[in-house]
Design an enzyme around this catalytic site. Structure first.
Site, mmCIF file in Angstrom:
data_model
loop_
_atom_site.group_PDB
_atom_site.id
_atom_site.type_symbol
_atom_site.label_atom_id
_atom_site.label_comp_id
_atom_site.label_asym_id
_atom_site.label_seq_id
_atom_site.Cartn_x
_atom_site.Cartn_y
_atom_site.Cartn_z
ATOM 1 N N GLY A 32 10.349 4.085 4.584
ATOM 2 C CA GLY A 32 8.898 3.793 4.888
ATOM 3 C C GLY A 32 8.860 3.862 6.409
ATOM 4 O O GLY A 32 7.875 4.126 6.685
ATOM 5 N N GLU A 33 9.907 4.000 6.993
ATOM 6 C CA GLU A 33 9.995 3.660 8.240
ATOM 7 C C GLU A 33 10.469 5.062 9.094
ATOM 8 O O GLU A 33 10.013 5.165 10.378
ATOM 9 C CB GLU A 33 10.738 2.436 9.121
ATOM 10 C CG GLU A 33 9.937 0.965 8.326
ATOM 11 C CD GLU A 33 10.818 0.065 8.526
ATOM 12 O OE1 GLU A 33 10.772 -0.622 9.510
ATOM 13 O OE2 GLU A 33 11.539 -0.246 7.654
ATOM 14 N N ARG A 73 17.953 9.830 -2.319
ATOM 15 C CA ARG A 73 16.761 10.104 -3.518
ATOM 16 C C ARG A 73 15.698 9.846 -3.207
ATOM 17 O O ARG A 73 15.289 8.746 -2.818
ATOM 18 C CB ARG A 73 17.329 9.731 -4.890
ATOM 19 C CG ARG A 73 16.805 10.376 -6.007
ATOM 20 C CD ARG A 73 17.428 9.684 -7.308
ATOM 21 N NE ARG A 73 16.231 9.469 -8.018
ATOM 22 C CZ ARG A 73 16.291 8.276 -8.982
ATOM 23 N NH1 ARG A 73 16.918 7.424 -8.945
ATOM 24 N NH2 ARG A 73 15.172 8.413 -9.936
ATOM 25 N N GLY A 101 15.588 4.595 1.197
ATOM 26 C CA GLY A 101 14.419 3.945 1.809
ATOM 27 C C GLY A 101 13.861 4.865 2.858
ATOM 28 O O GLY A 101 14.465 5.611 3.430
ATOM 29 N N GLY A 132 0.866 -1.302 -0.089
ATOM 30 C CA GLY A 132 0.064 0.022 -0.161
ATOM 31 C C GLY A 132 0.957 1.216 0.051
ATOM 32 O O GLY A 132 0.326 2.313 0.106
#
Ligand SMILES: Cc1cc2nc3c(=O)[nH]c(=O)nc-3n(C[C@H](O)[C@H](O)[C@H](O)COP(=O)(O)OP(=O)(O)OC[C@H]3O[C@@H](n4cnc5c(N)ncnc54)[C@H](O)[C@@H]3O)c2cc1C
Lengths: 330, 752
Positions: free
Chosen positions: B718-719, B642, B716, B480
């Site tokens: 996401g967290e 990035r 990354g 998602g």
């Protein structure tokens, strides 16, 4: 969820009859509480009598300016927005809108809201072995359990659950009357006698008989209810049951309180009419000290448990805040 | 300063139309002919033994096909021995998937926690299964459970891997902490059990073909892990196990490692010889798919009077279940990297209790760890009478404090600066309880965010069609988050094929290896695999071109050829000599060309440290009489290398901030202190933030692409968004009220 039969009677006589002849049958309103409890295995009716097609979805004025009649199937969302309610009983509109979510309010009915059951964890999940309300004689799991949302007024050693409704707190403050139809005919139950304190029979929530159908709720004419307010204190900004709530109205005359009406939610097994606070306010000047004294008087008898003692102070503050708000209303 | 070349285009989700029209098919939505339904029976005691299970009534209930219990499961599933063997195998490799619980479901009569599955009913319809489950009667011989950290620390500690103390050390913290002449602080912060609660509850459909072929539709963050575990559990050839999961409706870590319900679904399908769907009820999500362990964290700080940190000591206690393996590492990857302190020490003890098994939850370890450290820093700033931002700048670590190598592409100072500017931090009155909005107390707080840059291994397959379209495949996942879109963008850029012409496929174990969608690694890891497969594709095209007399590249060496512009390869030294992808294929008479990259260990660069950074600034407003905290404004500035897609990246940070507001103010899975059953086990009582709780959130990105980390330049993100936000809120609450609440969540009762 156990297997069950389903019927959709055409009129109230047939509906009452279906339930009168089957002790395990239940009326189905919006289903937002009953179906949930059936999925959890708390309610196990063998028949659902769907009353959604009965002509009970009107809000109408009673003759001679004596008040308003709300049909049992009026949805919470419709009631909250009804012009008669927003104009004359803003407290009820605010209470309704503070409850649940728009989706739930679109389904929930006036009758079903009156009869919604406690959100006590120990009642709601049969995995808990102790609950006198669900399983009389098994004990109260909340008494020495995680009792953060539980009662501080009027509870018993058998049960410290609270009534979760917001709507009913406003109804209690407004002296509403619940009209019901049963096999023996019609009767009217004043809201104060509708819900019960737990005592030694916490399994009995209300004084309604299982074969009685709620047809309407009557609100008496209370001119000063235009100056009323519902205050709800909860853990998040929306979509949470009340930790404590207050429905209040003040009848004022020349800066003096002629009469006060206050009911509390989230503190007891029934919507709690704060008679002591009301008495303490009658004839007093509109001022903070009077509000505090009234709040102290009402909560003097309160008793907290391991996780919910904060509610005593919170309830006092909420009463003061609600009265302050009402007093400042135009 | 904010560097425009880090921000990729703000593309809308390629799978958006499928999702809003309902055509996106989630794992348990696949319609498998003859599929039966499973419903669990769970233990309502926390410790003890099953003495009897009466399944007669359930077995004869209409529609029931089987009732699995510990007494019959091994025979029916014929897999118990394998599970046990599997359980003994130590230190499983993440790339092969891990089981959150080593114990196989229904292995024996032992109860380790309330909510443990004790039976599974399989019937033709879900209603029949659910009703029959209510007819199963289980008798127990209960024992006194250990439910809290306090009780566990008093009890005799079992000799278990879980009980190790994890340590990290730089110098000796004790002299500074004992020095009465410098500023010191010693406080304990605690966080409760938090539960992931994705909207899509976990679920598995298992279908056997004979005894040696298995297909599983599973809502998972790791299709290849599920494939590997099931193959090993049943002794199947890996290619005979297929795992399918094209969409995931949120996961946050609870679908990362394999839970008992996946094994139960396969056991049930094997026992009944029909496909079985086991879709967890919400309540089971509170015991069957993990949670974040509660933590108790004591932070000791020592600093000179001008704010230079001399010592940081971070001592943590966390919990696991008797059958759990996961450890929430609270300080090592946050306190161990955050500040240039003279000395650092991080310790943790993990206590086994009779409560369901915890697992990864968004920024496991860093999330609670940063909360505690960043609250302590805030407290220190008041002791020093120093601005909280200034204190952090004073202790900024250009180098990794323990490894003493430079951080790569670290732009945290700019994040503080830009955040402060956008928020208007300079207008903050440093005194507590002084800022007002009418009757409301106003508080401003800030905190640092950090999360390590993880990389794993992945491979990808690219198919270039003669009409110019490309298909790229990897067994990765979209939880998602927007991964479909980001990978389509990366494929487009790396392959040199227009965005609209690229189809990226994921969520199937048939595709080349993709790692677990965890640790914020996917974009970088899979992006690297796409980079590699693009090189292979261009090489393959070059090889076709050099052999083709009609190509301008005829006779050149493939090594001298590279992609120079979208859709074209050319001589590196003379880009005018070029050829187009489609012409090459057409002339060669090929419909398409397919290449696949190789799975290899990621390249490590020991000379640098890779970590993402950020800063949160937040405002709260609180009614002093009825003190519910309302967050009214958040500014978050992130430095993650990035940013492939400006839109979905912003959503990730917003999502992390919202989840962090929940952590700060409302979320708690409370348990009954006697039975150990969760008291809070539904979404009415587990309070995630509603829209009304979520303020306007401004997100900015700073820094530069981190090409030292990977060829995509992305670390990354996401967290990282959830780290630090709970501290920023708690610090704002202190600033507003003068009251320091060190025990989350900050509900109204704690401020009365
Ligand atoms: C997630 C969630 C959050 C909620 N939050 C709130 C909140 O914040 N505040 C709040 O006040 N409420 C809240 N509610 C409760 C909601 O208000 C009630 O579920 C709803 O009012 C019940 O109405 P219903 O018509 O759906 O009742 P039903 O579920 O249909 O029925 C409830 C009971 O009433 C009986 N019944 C229904 N109609 C009649 C009738 N005419 N005569 C006799 N018996 C009848 C049924 O047999 C049943 O026993 C929440 C509910 C949910 C699920």
């Amino acid at each position: 969820m156990n297997p069950f039969d389903y019927s959709r009677p055409p009129d109230w006589q047939a509906a009452v009859n279906s339930v009168a002849t089957d002790a395990q049958a239940k009326f189905l309103g919006g289903g937002t509480n009953l179906i949930d409890l059936m999925k959890m295995g708390v309610e196990t009716p063998d028949r659902l009598v769907d009353i959604n097609r009965l002509p009970l979805a009107q809000v109408e004025e009673l003759p001679g300016n004596t008040g308003i009649r709300i049909g049992a199937l009026v949805r919470n969302s419709d009631l909250a927005e009804h012009p008669l309610i927003t104009a004359r009983y803003p407290v009820l509109s605010e209470a309704l809108l503070s409850g649940a979510s728009p989706q739930l309010r679109n389904l929930a009915t006036t009758g079903g809201n009156l009869l919604q059951r406690t959100r006590c964890y120990y009642f709601y999940d049969p995995a808990f072995p102790m609950c006198n309300k669900r399983n009389p004689g098994s004990g109260c799991g909340a008494l020495e359990g995680y009792n953060r949302i539980h009662a501080i007024l009027g509870q018993s050693e058998q049960c410290i659950a609270t009534h979760p409704s917001d709507m009913c707190v406003a109804l209690a403050m407004l002296d509403a009357v619940v009209r019901v139809q049963g096999p023996a005919g019609e009767r009217a139950i004043p809201i104060a006698n509708f819900h019960r304190l737990p005592g030694i029979t916490p399994n009995v929530d209300t004084n309604l008989q299982t074969n009685e159908l709620i047809t309407a709720v009557d609100l008496p004419a209370i001119p000063f209810a235009t100056r009323s307010h519902y205050l709800k204190v909860r853990d998040r900004a929306s979509y949470a049951f009340a930790l404590v709530s207050v429905a209040a109205a003040l009848e004022l005359e020349n800066g003096m309180i002629k009469s006060a009406r206050i009911a509390l939610g989230g503190v007891a097994h029934k919507p709690w009419r704060a008679a002591k606070a009301e008495q303490a306010l009658a004839g007093k000047k509109v001022e903070a000290a009077a509000f505090s004294a009234a709040a102290d008087a009402e909560l003097a008898a309160a008793k907290g448990y391991q996780y919910n003692s904060f509610k005593i102070e919170l309830a006092k503050r909420a009463i003061v805040q609600a009265l302050t708000t009402v007093a400042a209303l135009p | 300063m904010a560097n425009s070349n880090i921000l990729g285009p703000a593309r809308s989700r390629v799978d958006g139309p499928l999702k809003v029209t309902g055509y996106a098919k989630y794992a348990v939505e696949f319609e498998i002919p003859k599929c039966a339904y499973a419903w669990p029976v769970e233990s309502n005691i926390a410790k003890g033994k099953i003495t009897a299970i009466d399944i007669k009534a359930a077995q004869t209930s209409p529609g029931v096909l089987a009732v699995l219990t510990h007494q019959n499961a091994s025979k029916m599933a014929d897999a118990k021995g394998l599970f046990e063997e599997f359980a003994e195998a130590h230190g499983e490799d993440m790339s092969q998937g891990i089981r959150n619980e080593q114990r196989a479901p229904l292995a024996d009569d032992e109860i380790h926690y309330a909510g443990q599955y004790v039976a599974l009913v399989v019937a033709q319809t879900i209603e029949q299964a659910r009703h029959a489950a209510s007819l199963v009667r289980v008798s127990y011989a209960p024992e006194l459970p250990i439910l809290t950290m306090e009780d566990a620390s008093k009890a005799k500690k079992p000799k278990k891997k879980q009980d190790e103390t994890i340590q990290l050390r730089k110098g000796n913290v004790e002299p500074a902490l004992a020095n009465q002449n410098i500023i010191r602080l010693h406080e304990t912060y605690s966080t409760p059990t938090e539960t992931h609660n994705p909207i899509e509850t976990s679920g598995t459909i298992a279908a056997w073909e004979g005894d040696d072929k298995l297909t599983v539709w599973d809502s998972t963050q790791f299709v290849k892990g599920v494939q590997s575990i099931l193959a090993r559990s049943y002794g199947l050839k890996i290619e005979n196990v297929r795992v399918i999961c094209p969409f995931v409706g949120g996961a946050f870590g609870c679908k990362g490692a394999l839970w008992p319900h996946v094994l139960l679904a396969t056991m049930a399908a094997r026992a009944t010889r029909v496909p079985v769907k086991f879709h967890l009820p919400r309540k089971a999500m509170f015991t069957g798919t993990g949670h974040r362990t509660p933590t108790s964290q004591t932070i000791s700080l020592a600093a000179t009077s001008n704010g230079k940190l001399q010592a940081i000591k971070h001592v943590t206690g966390t919990l696991t279940s008797p059958v759990g393996e996961f450890v929430e590492v609270c300080g090592a990857r946050s306190t161990g990297v955050m500040y240039a302190s003279e000395t650092i020490r991080v310790e943790e003890t993990v206590y086994p209790v009779n409560v369901a098994t915890p697992t990864f939850m968004r920024a496991p370890g860093e999330c609670p760890g940063v909360y505690a450290l960043e609250c302590a820093l805030d407290e220190l700033s008041y002791l020093l009478q120093m601005d909280p931002v200034e204190l952090r700048l004073m202790n900024h670590a250009a180098n990794h404090p323990i490894r003493d190598v430079p951080f790569s592409a670290k732009h945290l100072k700019e994040a503080y600066q830009l955040g402060a500017e956008k928020f208007g931090w300079s207008k903050r009155n440093p005194q507590t309880g002084q800022m007002r909005d009418g009757n409301l107390l106003v508080g401003w707080g800030m905190a640092t965010a950090t999360y390590p840059a993880h990389k794993m291994s992945a491979a990808a397959k690219a198919i270039l069609h003669v009409d110019g379209r490309a298909t790229v495949q990897c067994a990765t996942h979209d939880l998602g988050t927007g991964a479909y879109t980001a990978f389509t963008q990366i494929s487009s850029e790396q392959l040199g094929v227009p965005f609209e012409q690229v189809t990226f496929e994921l969520g199937k174990s048939d595709y080349p290896f993709g790692p677990v969608a965890g640790g914020s690694n996917s974009t970088g890891t899979v992006g690297t695999a796409i980079h590699e497969v693009a090189q292979l594709l261009h090489r393959a095209l070059a090889e076709l071109a050099v052999k083709d007399a009609r190509s301008p590249l005829h006779g050149s060496r493939p090594n001298d050829i590279a992609m120079v512009a979208p859709g074209r390869i050319a001589l590196r030294k003379n880009p005018v000599t070029s050829d187009s992808f489609t012409d090459i294929l057409q002339r060669a008479g090929r419909d398409s060309i397919t290449v696949e990259s190789e799975l290899k260990d990621p390249e490590e660069n020991e000379k640098l440290a890779f970590q993402s950074w950020g800063a949160h600034f937040c405002e709260v407003k609180i009614d002093s009489l009825l003190p519910r905290v309302q967050v009214t404004r958040v500014v978050s500035v992130m430095n993650c290398g990035r940013i492939v897609n400006a839109k979905t990246a912003r959503s990730q940070i917003i999502g992390g901030v919202v989840m962090g507001i929940g952590m700060a103010l409302t979320e708690e899975t409370a348990y009954d202190p006697k039975t150990g059953l969760p008291a809070i086990a539904n979404l009415a009582d587990y309070h995630v933030p509603t829209n009304a709780d979520v303020p306007p959130i401004e997100v900015y990105f700073v820094g530069e692409p981190d090409y030292a980390f990977n060829p995509i330049g992305a670390r990354g993100m996401g967290e990282i968004g959830i780290t630090g936000i709970a501290a920023a809120v708690a610090n704002a609450v202190y600033h507003a009220t003068g009251k320091r609440v060190r025990d989350l969540p900050i509900t109204p009762d704690k401020l009365i």
